[in-house]
Enzyme design. Structure first.
Site, PDB file in Angstrom:
ATOM      1  N   ASP A   8      -6.424 -21.138   8.841  1.00 45.59           N
ATOM      2  CA  ASP A   8      -7.134 -20.485   9.927  1.00 45.59           C
ATOM      3  C   ASP A   8      -7.498 -19.086   9.405  1.00 45.59           C
ATOM      4  OD1 ASP A   8      -7.981 -19.761  12.566  1.00 45.59           O
ATOM      5  OD2 ASP A   8      -6.057 -18.743  12.833  1.00 45.59           O
ATOM      6  N   ASP A  10      -8.547 -15.900  11.681  1.00 39.28           N
ATOM      7  CA  ASP A  10      -8.088 -14.785  12.516  1.00 39.28           C
ATOM      8  C   ASP A  10      -6.582 -14.889  12.766  1.00 39.28           C
ATOM      9  OD1 ASP A  10     -10.686 -13.644  12.941  1.00 39.28           O
ATOM     10  OD2 ASP A  10     -11.131 -15.293  14.292  1.00 39.28           O
ATOM     11  N   GLY A  45      -7.411 -18.307  18.935  1.00 34.44           N
ATOM     12  CA  GLY A  45      -7.795 -19.668  18.535  1.00 34.44           C
ATOM     13  C   GLY A  45      -8.778 -20.331  19.486  1.00 34.44           C
ATOM     14  N   ARG A  48     -15.505 -18.743  21.380  1.00 37.58           N
ATOM     15  CA  ARG A  48     -16.133 -17.610  22.067  1.00 37.58           C
ATOM     16  C   ARG A  48     -16.469 -17.932  23.524  1.00 37.58           C
ATOM     17  NH1 ARG A  48     -21.299 -15.452  19.103  1.00 37.58           N
ATOM     18  NH2 ARG A  48     -19.823 -15.704  17.384  1.00 37.58           N
ATOM     19  N   SER A 115     -14.282 -19.592  14.467  1.00 39.12           N
ATOM     20  CA  SER A 115     -15.142 -18.409  14.526  1.00 39.12           C
ATOM     21  C   SER A 115     -16.495 -18.658  13.869  1.00 39.12           C
ATOM     22  CB  SER A 115     -14.469 -17.231  13.820  1.00 39.12           C
ATOM     23  OG  SER A 115     -15.392 -16.162  13.699  1.00 39.12           O
TER      24      SER A 115
HETATM   25  C1  BG6 Z   1     -10.844 -17.518  16.683  1.00 38.60           C
HETATM   26  C2  BG6 Z   1     -10.191 -16.350  17.399  1.00 38.60           C
HETATM   27  O1  BG6 Z   1     -10.479 -17.540  15.345  1.00 38.60           O
HETATM   28  O2  BG6 Z   1     -12.260 -17.425  16.776  1.00 38.60           O
HETATM   29  C3  BG6 Z   1     -10.670 -16.293  18.837  1.00 38.60           C
HETATM   30  O3  BG6 Z   1      -8.785 -16.497  17.363  1.00 38.60           O
HETATM   31  C4  BG6 Z   1     -12.196 -16.241  18.862  1.00 38.60           C
HETATM   32  O4  BG6 Z   1     -10.118 -15.177  19.476  1.00 38.60           O
HETATM   33  C5  BG6 Z   1     -12.772 -17.425  18.105  1.00 38.60           C
HETATM   34  O5  BG6 Z   1     -12.684 -16.259  20.206  1.00 38.60           O
HETATM   35  C6  BG6 Z   1     -14.304 -17.408  18.054  1.00 38.60           C
HETATM   36  O6  BG6 Z   1     -14.704 -16.334  17.265  1.00 38.60           O
HETATM   37  P1  BG6 Z   1     -16.200 -15.802  17.124  1.00 38.60           P
HETATM   38  O7  BG6 Z   1     -16.104 -14.890  15.938  1.00 38.60           O
HETATM   39  O8  BG6 Z   1     -17.083 -16.991  16.869  1.00 38.60           O
HETATM   40  O9  BG6 Z   1     -16.555 -15.134  18.408  1.00 38.60           O
HETATM   41 MG    MG Z   2      -5.891 -17.604  14.481  1.00 38.02          MG
END
Ligand code: BG6
Ligand code: MG
Length: 215
Positions: A8, A10, A45, A48, A115
Site C-alpha cells: 500500500d 499511504d 484506505g 476519495r 489513490s
Molecule cells: C488511500 C488513502 O491510500 O487513498 C485514503 O488512505 C485516500 O485516505 C485514498 O482517500 C484515495 O486517495 P486519492 O489520492 O486518490 O484522493
Molecule cells: Mg494506507
C-alpha cells in the site's frame, strides 16, 4: 514460495494521512462542521469519493453528484499542493533499506493503492522506478476492502495469490489483502489490525529473511 510483495502507499511507504486530513478538514470547515483526527482514522484506505460520502454524512450535508465532484476536485487540488512538497526525506523509516534487501532477491515489488495520486507521489519521493507493477486508483473500480487492487497486482506480475504478501496500514486494506487470499503484514498496531497475519510497528530494522521465516 513468495514471489512478490504488494505495498500500500499511504501510511506504508509515505505518511500522507495528515495531508488528507488537512484538506478534508478545510472542506468540512467551509461547509460549517468539523472532523476529528479520530474520524480521519476511518478514512484510511478509503477511496476519495467514498471518503467524501462518509464526511458529508458525518456533517449531515446532502449534495448533488455534480456538487460532490466539484468538492472532491477542490479537496484534491489542496491535497496536491501539500504532497507536491514531499521529497525522499518523507519516505517512512526503513522502507528504502527494506527495498534494497528485496532487490537482492528475485522477489518483485508491486504497488496496491486506491489513490489516484500514487504515481505522482512515488515520483516526488524518488521511488517510482523501484516498482515492477503499479496498481493505483486509476486502474480499479472497487476500493478496499474489495480485493481487486491486490488481485490485479498479482496478475500484472504474473503470480498467484499465495505467492504474494501484502503490506497494509489500514483496516480496510488488511481485509482487502485477506479477501485476495494473501498473507498480510500489518504496519501499525496489532490491536487495530487484528486480521493481519503479523503486525509490525514499521520497517525500521526489518530483516527480509527473518520476516519470510515468520510469516
Ligand atoms: C488511500 C488513502 O491510500 O487513498 C485514503 O488512505 C485516500 O485516505 C485514498 O482517500 C484515495 O486517495 P486519492 O489520492 O486518490 O484522493
Ligand atoms: Mg494506507
Amino acid at each position: 514460495m513468495i514471489k512478490a510483495f504488494l505495498f500500500d502507499l499511504d501510511g506504508v511507504i509515505v505518511e500522507t494521512a495528515i495531508f488528507h486530513y488537512q484538506a478534508w478538514r478545510k472542506m468540512a470547515n467551509d461547509l460549517g462542521f468539523d472532523i476529528s483526527e479520530e474520524f480521519n482514522e476511518g478514512l484510511k484506505g478509503v477511496s476519495r469519493m467514498d471518503s467524501l460520502d462518509l464526511i458529508l454524512k458525518h456533517g449531515g450535508v446532502e449534495l448533488s453528484e455534480d456538487q460532490k465532484l466539484e468538492l472532491a476536485a477542490k479537496k484534491n487540488e489542496h491535497y496536491l499542493s501539500l504532497v507536491s512538497k514531499m521529497t525522499p526525506d518523507d519516505i517512512l523509516p526503513g522502507v528504502q533499506d527494506f527495498f534494497k534487501q528485496i532487490k537482492q532477491t528475485d522477489v518483485k515489488i508491486g504497488l496496491g493503492s486506491v489513490s489516484k495520486n500514487a504515481k505522482m507521489i512515488l515520483e516526488g519521493v524518488g521511488l517510482l522506478d523501484d516498482f515492477d507493477a503499479i496498481i493505483d486508483g486509476t486502474k480499479i473500480s472497487k476500493g478496499k476492502p474489495d480485493p481487486e487492487v491486490f488481485l490485479k497486482g498479482a496478475a500484472e506480475l504474473g503470480f498467484s495469490q499465495n505467492e504474494c504478501i501484502v503490506f497494509e496500514d489500514a483496516v480496510a486494506g488488511v481485509e482487502a489483502g485477506k479477501n485476495a487470499g494473501m498473507k498480510v503484514v500489518g504496519i501499525g498496531k496489532a490491536e487495530i489490525l487484528t486480521k493481519a497475519d503479523i503486525v509490525l510497528a514499521g520497517f525500521e530494522g526489518l530483516e527480509l529473511a527473518e520476516l519470510l521465516r515468520q510469516i
